[in-house]
Write a protein that holds these residues in place. Structure first.
Motif, short mmCIF file in Angstrom:
data_model
loop_
_atom_site.label_atom_id
_atom_site.label_comp_id
_atom_site.label_asym_id
_atom_site.label_seq_id
_atom_site.Cartn_x
_atom_site.Cartn_y
_atom_site.Cartn_z
N CYS A 1 0.88 -1.20 -0.13
CA CYS A 1 0.01 0.01 0.06
C CYS A 1 0.92 1.17 -0.25
CB CYS A 1 -0.82 0.08 1.16
SG CYS A 1 -2.03 -1.26 1.30
N SER B 1 0.32 3.77 1.86
CA SER B 1 0.58 4.11 3.34
C SER B 1 -0.64 3.01 4.05
CB SER B 1 -0.08 5.56 3.46
OG SER B 1 -1.33 5.49 3.15
N LYS B 2 -0.37 3.20 5.29
CA LYS B 2 -1.11 2.13 6.08
C LYS B 2 -2.04 2.75 6.73
CE LYS B 2 -1.56 -2.19 7.26
NZ LYS B 2 -1.81 -3.51 6.41
N CYS B 3 -3.45 2.27 6.64
CA CYS B 3 -4.69 3.00 7.28
C CYS B 3 -4.83 2.28 8.81
CB CYS B 3 -5.90 2.63 6.58
SG CYS B 3 -5.87 3.05 4.92
N TYR C 1 -6.79 1.38 10.75
CA TYR C 1 -7.67 0.36 11.15
C TYR C 1 -7.27 -0.97 10.66
CZ TYR C 1 -9.34 1.66 6.64
OH TYR C 1 -9.54 2.03 5.25
N CYS C 2 -6.42 -0.95 9.61
CA CYS C 2 -6.33 -2.16 8.85
C CYS C 2 -5.33 -2.97 9.06
CB CYS C 2 -5.92 -1.55 7.43
SG CYS C 2 -5.67 -2.96 5.93
N SER D 1 -0.27 -5.97 4.33
CA SER D 1 0.17 -5.23 3.50
C SER D 1 1.19 -4.34 3.97
CB SER D 1 -1.02 -4.29 2.55
OG SER D 1 -1.31 -3.36 3.58
N GLY E 1 -5.86 -6.95 -2.00
CA GLY E 1 -4.47 -6.43 -1.07
C GLY E 1 -4.97 -6.16 0.17
N GLY E 2 -4.03 -5.32 0.60
CA GLY E 2 -3.10 -4.45 -0.13
C GLY E 2 -3.93 -3.26 -1.27
N THR E 3 -3.14 -2.70 -1.95
CA THR E 3 -3.53 -2.12 -3.00
C THR E 3 -2.67 -2.34 -4.34
OG1 THR E 3 -3.70 -0.05 -1.31
CG2 THR E 3 -3.52 0.48 -3.90
N ASN F 1 -7.05 2.11 -5.05
CA ASN F 1 -7.28 3.16 -4.05
C ASN F 1 -7.55 4.20 -5.05
OD1 ASN F 1 -6.84 1.54 -1.93
ND2 ASN F 1 -5.67 3.16 -0.75
N ARG G 1 -6.51 7.70 5.73
CA ARG G 1 -6.56 7.43 4.30
C ARG G 1 -5.88 8.88 3.72
NH1 ARG G 1 -8.54 2.67 2.47
NH2 ARG G 1 -9.26 3.82 0.68
S1 SF4 Z 1 -5.31 -2.45 2.13
FE1 SF4 Z 1 -6.53 -0.71 1.80
S2 SF4 Z 1 -7.49 -0.34 3.88
FE2 SF4 Z 1 -5.78 -1.50 4.43
S3 SF4 Z 1 -3.99 -0.17 4.52
FE3 SF4 Z 1 -3.97 -0.58 2.39
S4 SF4 Z 1 -5.19 1.07 1.61
FE4 SF4 Z 1 -5.48 1.10 3.51
#
Ligand code: SF4
Ligand SMILES: C[S@@+](CC[C@H](N)C(=O)[O-])C[C@H]1O[C@@H](n2cnc3c(N)ncnc32)[C@H](O)[C@@H]1O
Length: 382
Positions: free
Chosen positions: A14, A16-18, A20-21, A25, A64-66, A99, A136
């Motif tokens: 990704c 960047s890392k959200c 809550y996630c 990734s 993913g991930g992204t 994304n 985000r």
């Molecule tokens: S997979 Fe999606 S929700 Fe999870 S960190 Fe990556 S961008 Fe954020």
């Protein structure tokens, strides 16, 4: 005749890392990502040697991930390998997750030329404060621009992800999010209740009292708002979290809920083939070492599902769907009657207005039932 198989391909990166996630990734360099793509291609070949004789591919999901944060050319590369070694049906549904701020016109062209015919995009919420609090890095405009880019290249099969019950998220923001998606005529929406996952920054903040979860009643109201607005706008709730306009149900999702065969490729990818569940290692380094060192697929665990587990999965997955639990199919698969086995519990749930049995013998959750579905499932599986 060959059987049908779905493919899931995991891209563990990704931008960047959200907060809550906890999906597998990381943020990484282009050279790491390219190395991963090379190994993924090796896994595709190894797996195809095993499965291509027996199966044709009916759906593919790149998640993913992204996936869209891979450098230009990587997705094309992955698909060329899949097409070379697997037999993919002409009519296959091919979805890719995006994304909102990781795509360009050039990338979308590459994806569509590679066969992608469905996109799933994470919007989460239109309230910019909530997006920032989630970690985000995109705006609502980024989302809208992505939709325009995709549509300008002829693809209408688009899904948006939203989340409900995030700290600081108000009912008004949920209503505005749904209204926005309806006004854009997005034909498929996945609406997830926040799950506070262990080890995430969000969990730490909730535990420390820095962030507060909405009251359960408020989250229920959010879900009811989503349901009402989407139903009025012509969407069908075909699964507890998934809504689609006619003709836009996700075929790949249905594979999971119907317990059909799917093969996961890439780090942390899960599979279910011929009654066996297995998962690749979640450790990217172990994935690299195993494929390079042993030319072997790095499976971390494999379990033959017991009859009892299969029954539980049948109940759990089917009751989440609008089609409900097919009691004839249950009888055929397990040689026992679901209705007779759960006679008293079902009578109670039906009396309480949580379940109904339709004329074809399908047990279905009602609107009230969907709000307490986990409790119903737990009872029916105990
Ligand atoms: S997979 Fe999606 S929700 Fe999870 S960190 Fe990556 S961008 Fe954020
Ligand atoms: C694998 S993520 C990939 C999508 C893409 N990377 C993105 O974030 O836009 C799929 C969806 O899962 C949902 N999700 C992720 N973590 C969640 C959590 N802890 N609770 C509820 N939903 C979650 C989000 O809606 C997200 O869009």
């Amino acid at each position: 005749m060959k059987k049908e198989l779905s493919l899931y391909v995991h891209i563990p990166y990704c931008n960047s890392k959200c907060e809550y996630c906890n999906f597998v990734s990381t943020v990484s360099t282009d050279s790491e990502k390219l190395k991963y793509v090379e190994l993924l291609k090796r896994e595709i070949v190894l797996r195809a040697n095993e499965y291509n004789k027996l199966y044709t591919i009916s759906t593919i999901y790149i998640g993913g991930g992204t996936p869209s944060c891979l450098p230009l050319g990587s997705i094309k590369d992955i698909f060329q390998t899949i097409y070379k070694y697997f037999t993919v049906k002409n009519s296959a549904e091919i979805t890719m997750e995006l994304n909102p701020n990781s795509v360009t016109e050039e990338k979308i062209t590459e994806y569509i030329n590679s066969g992608v015919n469905r996109f799933s995009i994470g919007l989460q919420c239109v309230d910019q404060h909530v997006l920032l609090s989630m970690g985000r890095t995109h705006t609502v405009d980024d989302f809208d621009n992505t939709i325009s880019l995709i549509r300008s290249q002829g693809i209408s099969n688009i899904s948006a992800d939203i989340m409900l019950g995030y700290p600081g998220q108000k009912l008004k923001a949920v209503q505005e999010t749904i209204d926005h998606l309806v006004s854009l005529n997005i034909p498929h929406i996945s609406s997830y209740m926040l799950s506070v996952e262990s080890g995430t920054p969000l969990q730490l903040m909730v535990d420390k009292g820095v962030k507060y979860l909405p009251k359960e009643n408020d989250t229920i109201k959010m879900y009811q708002t989503v349901l009402k607005t989407l139903t009025n706008a012509g969407y069908n709730r075909y699964e507890i979290s998934n809504f689609a306009k006619p003709g836009f149900i996700c075929k790949h999702n249905k594979v999971y809920w119907n317990r059909s065969d799917y093969l996961g490729l890439g780090v942390a990818a899960h599979s279910y083939v011929a009654g066996v569940r297995f998962a690749n290692t979640e450790d990217i380094k172990a994935y690299f070492d195993c494929i390079i060192g042993k030319n072997k697929v790095p499976v971390a665990e494999a379990n033959k599902i017991s009859k009892e587990e299969m029954k539980e999965e049948f109940v759990m997955l089917s009751l989440r769907t609008a089609d409900g639990l097919d009691t004839t199919a249950y009888q055929k698969e397990f040689g026992e009657s679901f209705l007779a086995k759960n006679k008293d519990k079902l009578a109670n749930f039906i009396k309480g207005g949580f379940l109904v049995i339709d004329s074809q013998g399908r047990v279905k959750a009602t609107d009230s039932g969907f709000l307490v579905l986990n409790k119903l499932i737990l009872e029916l599986c105990s």
